[in-house]
Design an enzyme around this catalytic site. Structure first.
Site, PDB file in Angstrom:
ATOM      1  N   GLU A 236       1.103  -1.227  -0.147  1.00  0.00           N
ATOM      2  CA  GLU A 236       0.077  -0.057  -0.163  1.00  0.00           C
ATOM      3  C   GLU A 236       0.868   1.166   0.048  1.00  0.00           C
ATOM      4  O   GLU A 236       0.727   2.271  -0.436  1.00  0.00           O
ATOM      5  CB  GLU A 236      -0.954  -0.082   1.189  1.00  0.00           C
ATOM      6  CG  GLU A 236      -1.898  -1.207   1.058  1.00  0.00           C
ATOM      7  CD  GLU A 236      -2.896  -1.187   0.249  1.00  0.00           C
ATOM      8  OE1 GLU A 236      -2.978  -0.459  -0.622  1.00  0.00           O
ATOM      9  OE2 GLU A 236      -3.293  -2.262  -0.056  1.00  0.00           O
ATOM     10  N   VAL A 260       5.993   0.897 -15.850  1.00  0.00           N
ATOM     11  CA  VAL A 260       7.391   0.775 -15.223  1.00  0.00           C
ATOM     12  C   VAL A 260       7.870  -0.206 -16.342  1.00  0.00           C
ATOM     13  O   VAL A 260       7.448  -1.154 -16.845  1.00  0.00           O
ATOM     14  CB  VAL A 260       7.360   0.144 -13.879  1.00  0.00           C
ATOM     15  CG1 VAL A 260       8.957  -0.433 -13.571  1.00  0.00           C
ATOM     16  CG2 VAL A 260       6.854   1.013 -12.798  1.00  0.00           C
ATOM     17  N   GLN A 266       2.041  -8.489 -17.517  1.00  0.00           N
ATOM     18  CA  GLN A 266       1.320  -9.433 -16.825  1.00  0.00           C
ATOM     19  C   GLN A 266      -0.104  -9.301 -16.883  1.00  0.00           C
ATOM     20  O   GLN A 266      -0.556  -8.132 -16.986  1.00  0.00           O
ATOM     21  CB  GLN A 266       1.913  -9.370 -15.588  1.00  0.00           C
ATOM     22  CG  GLN A 266       1.651 -10.412 -14.461  1.00  0.00           C
ATOM     23  CD  GLN A 266       2.318 -10.507 -13.155  1.00  0.00           C
ATOM     24  OE1 GLN A 266       3.430 -10.164 -12.996  1.00  0.00           O
ATOM     25  NE2 GLN A 266       1.351 -10.503 -12.003  1.00  0.00           N
TER      26      GLN A 266
HETATM   27 ZN   LIG Z   1      -2.794  -2.554  -4.492  1.00  0.00          ZN
END
Ligand SMILES: [Zn+2]
Length: 418
Positions: A236, A260, A266
């Site tokens: 988080e 990134v 994915q």
């Molecule tokens: Zn998350």
């Protein structure tokens, strides 16, 4: 990657994520609450992304130099209903330690990282400290505790559609300035989600921080396996510093990802502890990345690309944290001149007027004595410790005024000389 698509999916993906029984993270929980059709949020996010990519581009143009480790002041707000939700200081400290290890690449499970990804695992060079100075400049242990009447307060809305946990008046706890502190609220979610966070630009300031269920906060035996190694919080905090899930926002597709470069595309989250290699979108999945949903024991790394996004956030929307004194030393503020900090006695006085100054600094103070005509008959400059008494035997009996001046502060007291 398609950035525009990503922003839209971020704010319209509640249903998509829900179908994964997203136990690990409720990122869509808060972004959907504030973000659906919210043009302002979409504009802010676009601006932040523009800044982020430019900052990273400029940063990469220079050689990477040795950086000082950045320390982020944290305040943990424990908001509890059941006694076991009022977690111990020890449990809180165990979480800070665990997240520090994760961010500094000192986590004990580095061996879980497949060889293919080892070179991408980096030290983020960010650490976290429990605040030592509160927003008023007073000493603190960086922990607040609030008992609430509400069960599962971390996911409970008040009339008006406000989440209760963020507000003193709604049974929760007001946060400290998110410009200067990372606010972490620890309150029961009822088990779903385990936590959620505000990405920069997605929440009003009073909700800006990280929210974690007490059962997955810390690494003591009170926490619940398989989320008992503190990695819900690490994940988080990644969102708080502008990281997306490793698969981006939308699942079951390979069109966009997390913006990134060194994390592979994915097509969705992983659960449990996948066996390497597990692949999608034409490459092996980095299921050990903290921004996936694998069990805590199988999450082990951030990448250089994720580090650059977090550093960009710290030089942009989160830059206030760089100049926070939240983990600094207390600097005592001079006590002000007022009726309580200046005592004179006896009154009426015959021979000797006593002065008692309750000031905790050594700033020179000007003391003057005026008669009833407004004429100054005595004056002296003293440090508070010097001032003890004034001989008034030479004064004509009558009414006088004693004036004290300290910097731009001034106070006057009336005395009678007999
Ligand atoms: Zn998350």
């Amino acid at each position: 990657m398609n950035k525009l698509l990503l922003f839209f999916t971020l704010f319209f993906c509640t249903q998509l994520n829900a179908q994964f029984l997203d136990e690990h993270c409720g990122q869509s929980y808060i972004s959907s609450f504030h973000g659906s059709n919210n043009e302002e949020v979409i504009t802010q996010r676009n601006e932040i992304e523009k800044f982020t990519s430019e900052w990273i581009q400029n940063y990469q143009a220079q050689p990477i130099q040795q950086r000082e480790v950045i320390t982020i002041p944290v305040v943990v707000h424990v908001v509890w209903n059941e006694a076991e939700e009022n977690i111990s200081d020890l449990q809180i400290e165990s979480q800070i330690d665990a997240t520090n290890a994760d961010f500094r690449k000192l986590n004990a499970n580095l061996s879980k990282i497949p060889d293919e990804f080892l070179d991408h695992a980096v030290d983020i060079e960010i650490e976290f400290c429990l605040a030592t100075v509160d927003p008023f400049g007073n000493a603190t242990n960086g922990i607040t505790r609030t008992q609430t009447d509400f069960q599962n307060i971390a996911t409970l809305y008040a009339p008006g559609n406000e989440l209760r946990i963020f507000n003193d008046d709604l049974g929760g706890k007001n946060g400290w300035s998110p410009e200067k502190y990372l606010n972490i609220w620890v309150g029961s979610t009822g088990g779903f989600p385990l936590g959620y966070a505000c990405m920069p630009g997605t929440c009003p300031s009073w909700e800006d921080g990280v929210i974690i269920d007490p059962l997955v906060f810390g690494t003591t035996c009170n926490t619940k396996a398989p989320f008992n190694l503190g990695r819900t919080t690490t994940h988080e905090i990644g969102h708080f510093f502008n990281l997306y899930h490793i698969w981006g926002s939308a699942s079951d597709e390979c069109q966009e990802d997390d913006l990134v470069d060194d994390t592979p595309f994915q097509n969705g989250p992983h659960f449990g502890c996948p066996i390497y290699p597990t692949s999608s979108c034409g490459s092996n999945d980095m299921f050990v990345n903290y921004m996936d949903y694998s069990d805590d024991e199988c999450l082990a790394m951030f990448t250089e690309g994720q580090k650059l996004r977090m550093l960009a956030a710290l030089n942009g929307p989160r830059s206030g944290l760089l100049t926070s004194n939240g983990c600094g030393l207390i600097t005592p503020s001079p006590r002000s001149l007022n009726n309580n900090s200046v005592l004179i006695f006896p009154n009426p006085v015959i021979n000797c007027l006593h002065i008692d100054l309750d000031l905790d600094n050594q700033t020179p103070i000007l003391i003057s004595l005026y008669n009833a005509m407004g004429q100054r008959v005595l004056s002296s400059v003293n440090t508070p410790d010097d001032v003890r008494s004034v001989d008034v035997t030479s004064l004509v009996p009558g009414v006088y005024f004693v004036n004290f001046e300290l910097g731009n502060q001034s106070i006057t007291k009336r005395i009678v000389v007999e």
